[in-house]
Design an enzyme around this catalytic site. Sequence first.
Site, PDB file in Angstrom:
ATOM      1  N   SER A  18      96.626  97.460  69.518  1.00  0.00           N
ATOM      2  CA  SER A  18      96.157  96.689  68.384  1.00  0.00           C
ATOM      3  C   SER A  18      94.899  95.934  68.798  1.00  0.00           C
ATOM      4  CB  SER A  18      97.259  95.732  67.906  1.00  0.00           C
ATOM      5  OG  SER A  18      96.886  95.077  66.716  1.00  0.00           O
ATOM      6  N   ASP A  69      85.988  93.998  76.048  1.00  0.00           N
ATOM      7  CA  ASP A  69      85.872  95.144  76.921  1.00  0.00           C
ATOM      8  C   ASP A  69      84.393  95.380  77.292  1.00  0.00           C
ATOM      9  OD1 ASP A  69      85.681  95.601  74.126  1.00  0.00           O
ATOM     10  OD2 ASP A  69      86.072  97.741  74.348  1.00  0.00           O
ATOM     11  N   GLU A 106      74.761  93.724  67.549  1.00  0.00           N
ATOM     12  CA  GLU A 106      76.164  93.460  67.877  1.00  0.00           C
ATOM     13  C   GLU A 106      76.301  92.221  68.760  1.00  0.00           C
ATOM     14  OE1 GLU A 106      79.868  95.817  70.084  1.00  0.00           O
ATOM     15  OE2 GLU A 106      77.792  96.325  70.550  1.00  0.00           O
TER      16      GLU A 106
END
Length: 507
Positions: free
Chosen positions: A179, A288, A471
């Site tokens: 998730s 990440d 981003e």
Amino acid sequence: MSSGLFDYTNFPQISGELFRTVQRRDLFDDDKRFVDAEPRVSPDLVFERYLTGRDRPDFDLESFVADHFRLPDPVAATPDLTASRSMEDHVASLWGTLTRTFDDADSAGSTLISLPNPHVVPGGRFREMYYWDSYFTAEGLAAADRADLIAGMVENIASLLDRFGFVPLGNRAYYDSRSQVPLFYRMLRVLERAEGFDAVAPHVEALRTEHEFWTDGADRVAAADGPAAHRRVVGLADGTVLNRYWDDRARPRPESYHEDRRLAERVDVDDRPGLFRDVRAACESGWDFSSRWLAGDDLATIRTTELVPVDLNAVLFGMESALAEWLPRVGRSEAGERYADLAADRREAINRYCWDAEAGFYVDHSWADGEQSARLTLAGVAPLFTGAATDDRAAAVADRLRRDFLRPGGLVTTLEATGEQWDAPSGWAPLHWMAVTGLRRYGHDDLADEIASRWVDLARSSFEETGRMAEKYDVRTVGETTDLGEYEPQYGFGWTNGVVTALSARQ
């Protein structure tokens, strides 16, 4: 559950010999491009043609892929630009460009998972719904008076909970075992502000389903003799139960197969399943990758599953608090009291295990060795964001932010520069939103305003230079993006647009 929801062998672009050959031959600069491709014929026929043709002298892998798959393009990579357009006008124009439909996504061989309503995606290589991105995007949509899109996105998340019992990281088959930061309750808060509690009430049970997913095994680890863990729950030595990030698959990620295989070469064979799981768990966190997960200075020392992340537990406190508030309003007062108790216990545990008094900051806690992490990161603002912090500790966090994290372009993610994208000098929209919202919640308005102003100015300066919304940004200067991470810099960009819009509306 020992693996994910889907049988990967049904998807030639994420499993099997063709998949491995394409990724190992470096046919694409980005592994994600192939796993997002759609077969032009049935998967069985793709497999059959590949197996019968691969050994022929004239077989050409690149031609085979082009003939048998429709390769995806980036989303909003080159939007129409007007020289005089402001950042605000540009962002407003992107809501439609970034809105995609997935109602017919379950075609044979496609890795997409269907959603009932249109959804705003991040952009670039991120062509699908992403879970925690959706919340930050929704805050911007609320500021832009797009409640229609918010309601549909909430229904999309609820539909995933109804079908799968949890919210996959994104609506792709290869995200079926992890998730992401569970911010559905915050999306419901946005919907509540826009349309009232009546719009939230139908989704309260879905929120309970999500809580059950994250707390699966809690009774088991609480009763264990000493520290124990099961999937996403950990029991500490005194029986306290908190949460960690996890992934049910311990193998290379299909969308980053090449990177994971290359990383695995740096550890012993027996350690590779644990490495893969820790890499995947870091992806579930959204961070990440970052030094916060590392035992050393190298990504091969990643130990995500050994840590109790302060941000995850702060968000789960927020979820439990929301359920305690909302359940009585749908006639479930007794259940609401149980969640109030859970929230109180979690708040106490966060302040006991994740508060570093010497640093004056919230940190991650290692359940494996009972030690606090020595790494200070912006995850430490999450208890302010969700209301789990005490007033004095919120004040200490504010002081530390001003002293160590504040840069010309906003807040730096960590105090270490490792080459990973969730470390210095990167600054990220979701963390700025959490920090600014959390500081305002505890009355530190001046610092919140300063951070918000610097972040919006950074985004504006970069837009005026490039014509795009990025981003992530380099917060050391005003106007720079960063190229850290596994993939090239991405533009669009859903959560940056959302946070800039929401922060600008409050200035």
